[in-house]
Design a protein around this motif. Structure first.
Motif, PDB file in Angstrom:
ATOM      1  N   LEU A  34       0.812  -1.211   0.000  1.00 10.73           N
ATOM      2  CA  LEU A  34       0.000   0.000   0.000  1.00 10.73           C
ATOM      3  C   LEU A  34       0.849   1.266   0.000  1.00 10.73           C
ATOM      4  O   LEU A  34       0.367   2.339  -0.383  1.00 10.73           O
ATOM      5  CB  LEU A  34      -0.926   0.014   1.231  1.00 10.73           C
ATOM      6  CG  LEU A  34      -1.969  -1.102   1.302  1.00 10.73           C
ATOM      7  CD1 LEU A  34      -2.730  -1.032   2.615  1.00 10.73           C
ATOM      8  CD2 LEU A  34      -2.931  -1.024   0.117  1.00 10.73           C
ATOM      9  N   SER A  35       2.118   1.148   0.423  1.00 11.46           N
ATOM     10  CA  SER A  35       2.971   2.327   0.520  1.00 11.46           C
ATOM     11  C   SER A  35       4.291   2.186  -0.222  1.00 11.46           C
ATOM     12  O   SER A  35       5.160   3.053  -0.101  1.00 11.46           O
ATOM     13  CB  SER A  35       3.253   2.648   1.998  1.00 11.46           C
ATOM     14  OG  SER A  35       3.871   1.546   2.638  1.00 11.46           O
ATOM     15  N   ALA A  36       4.466   1.097  -0.967  1.00 11.47           N
ATOM     16  CA  ALA A  36       5.720   0.893  -1.698  1.00 11.47           C
ATOM     17  C   ALA A  36       5.429   0.158  -2.999  1.00 11.47           C
ATOM     18  O   ALA A  36       4.469  -0.620  -3.082  1.00 11.47           O
ATOM     19  CB  ALA A  36       6.712   0.097  -0.854  1.00 11.47           C
ATOM     20  N   PRO A  37       6.246   0.356  -4.037  1.00  9.02           N
ATOM     21  CA  PRO A  37       6.028  -0.321  -5.314  1.00  9.02           C
ATOM     22  C   PRO A  37       6.168  -1.838  -5.192  1.00  9.02           C
ATOM     23  O   PRO A  37       7.033  -2.338  -4.470  1.00  9.02           O
ATOM     24  CB  PRO A  37       7.137   0.246  -6.216  1.00  9.02           C
ATOM     25  CG  PRO A  37       7.572   1.508  -5.550  1.00  9.02           C
ATOM     26  CD  PRO A  37       7.384   1.289  -4.085  1.00  9.02           C
ATOM     27  N   VAL A  38       5.311  -2.556  -5.906  1.00  8.50           N
ATOM     28  CA  VAL A  38       5.381  -4.014  -5.919  1.00  8.50           C
ATOM     29  C   VAL A  38       6.756  -4.470  -6.393  1.00  8.50           C
ATOM     30  O   VAL A  38       7.307  -5.461  -5.899  1.00  8.50           O
ATOM     31  CB  VAL A  38       4.288  -4.600  -6.842  1.00  8.50           C
ATOM     32  CG1 VAL A  38       4.431  -6.111  -6.967  1.00  8.50           C
ATOM     33  CG2 VAL A  38       2.911  -4.234  -6.311  1.00  8.50           C
TER      34      VAL A  38
END
Length: 286
Positions: free
Chosen positions: A236-240
């Motif tokens: 939710l807060s970082a790129p996959v």
């Protein structure tokens, strides 16, 4: 990536290594083992997911149903392929190849399909993690290493399923804004529903599975959803594309435990690979 997010993913990596080590101790039917820990996980997670829905944190709608159903299919494929690999090859090879192939494919398709953009330092860190995993694996094609080739094949197949469910789940919780706990609880529920009819056809073997594998079943049932819910929350807060390789720091823990518990060799090489992985973690966390 923020330090709090890095800590979240590293905690997930520890939990992931723990449940994979526990699953290596499985002695009975592979399918029934997967079914058993999936059902126990569902019993633990579904009530929590329903409670969160009751509080309005997630709506029971079509997106949740479709997302969880597709995720369940991908996770079932992953679980069965992984356990089949553990039965036929060394844990250190299967786990290492799977956790190396998975993030490489995930990074590639996250950039190409999801449109994610990475900084130079973050990309360097991700590549260092993958490089460290490759060092841990070692040269699988050297003379006399034919016994490692089955592990390579099973690990690569497992890695492909890892990339599949990581990309889909990342899309579900970010683009569709599905709450991680309720979403994964739904995934576990669908998995249980799909696996149960086949398990009932083998019901005469179920008591033996619970007698022989009760402890591994419980450990996997607790630590597997814990690890993945932490990962979904981090997405939710970082790129996959960054979460995927960072969570593979679990390879450092599992490689050392495999040497200690299962007498798998090459400790020095695995330590060197672990140092490279840690360097990649530092680069990502900057």
């Amino acid at each position: 990536m923020r330090p709090g997010t890095v800590a979240l993913v590293l905690a997930a990596a520890i939990a992931h290594a723990v449940w994979n080590i526990a699953s290596k101790y499985k002695r009975e039917d592979t399918f029934l083992f997967v079914w058993a820990y999936t059902c126990v996980s569902a019993l633990l997670c579904v009530p929590v997911g329903l409670a969160l829905m009751d509080k309005g944190q997630q709506v029971l709608d079509g997106r949740l149903m479709v997302g969880a159903a597709v995720s369940a299919a991908l996770h079932i494929a992953y679980s069965l392929i992984l356990q089949a690999g553990y039965e036929r090859a060394e844990l250190g090879v299967v786990y290492s190849v799977a956790r190396g192939t998975g993030p490489m494919l995930t990074m590639l398709f996250a950039v190409l399909l999801l449109g994610e953009r990475l900084t130079t330092a973050a990309m360097l860190g991700a590549l260092l993690i993958v490089a460290g995993i490759l060092v841990v694996i070692g040269n699988l094609f050297r003379s006399g290493s034919s016994r490692s080739l089955p592990g390579l094949a099973w690990g690569a197949a497992t890695g492909a399923t890892i990339a599949g469910y990581t990309l889909w789940d990342g899309y579900s919780v970010t683009s569709w804004q599905l709450a991680p706990v309720s979403y994964y609880a739904g995934t576990l529920l669908f998995q249980s529903m799909v696996l149960t009819p086949v398990a009932l056809a083998r019901r005469h073997r179920i008591p033996a599975v619970f007698r022989a594998d009760a402890i591994p079943i419980f450990i996997v049932a607790v630590f597997s959803p814990l690890a993945y819910i932490l990962v979904l929350t981090a997405m939710l807060s970082a790129p996959v594309a960054l979460v995927a390789p960072l969570r593979e720091s679990s390879i450092v823990i599992s490689a050392f435990l495999a040497c200690w518990l299962f007498r798998e060799g090459n400790l020095a090489r695995r330590v060197a690979g672990g140092v490279i992985v840690l360097a990649g973690i530092v680069a990502i966390s900057l």
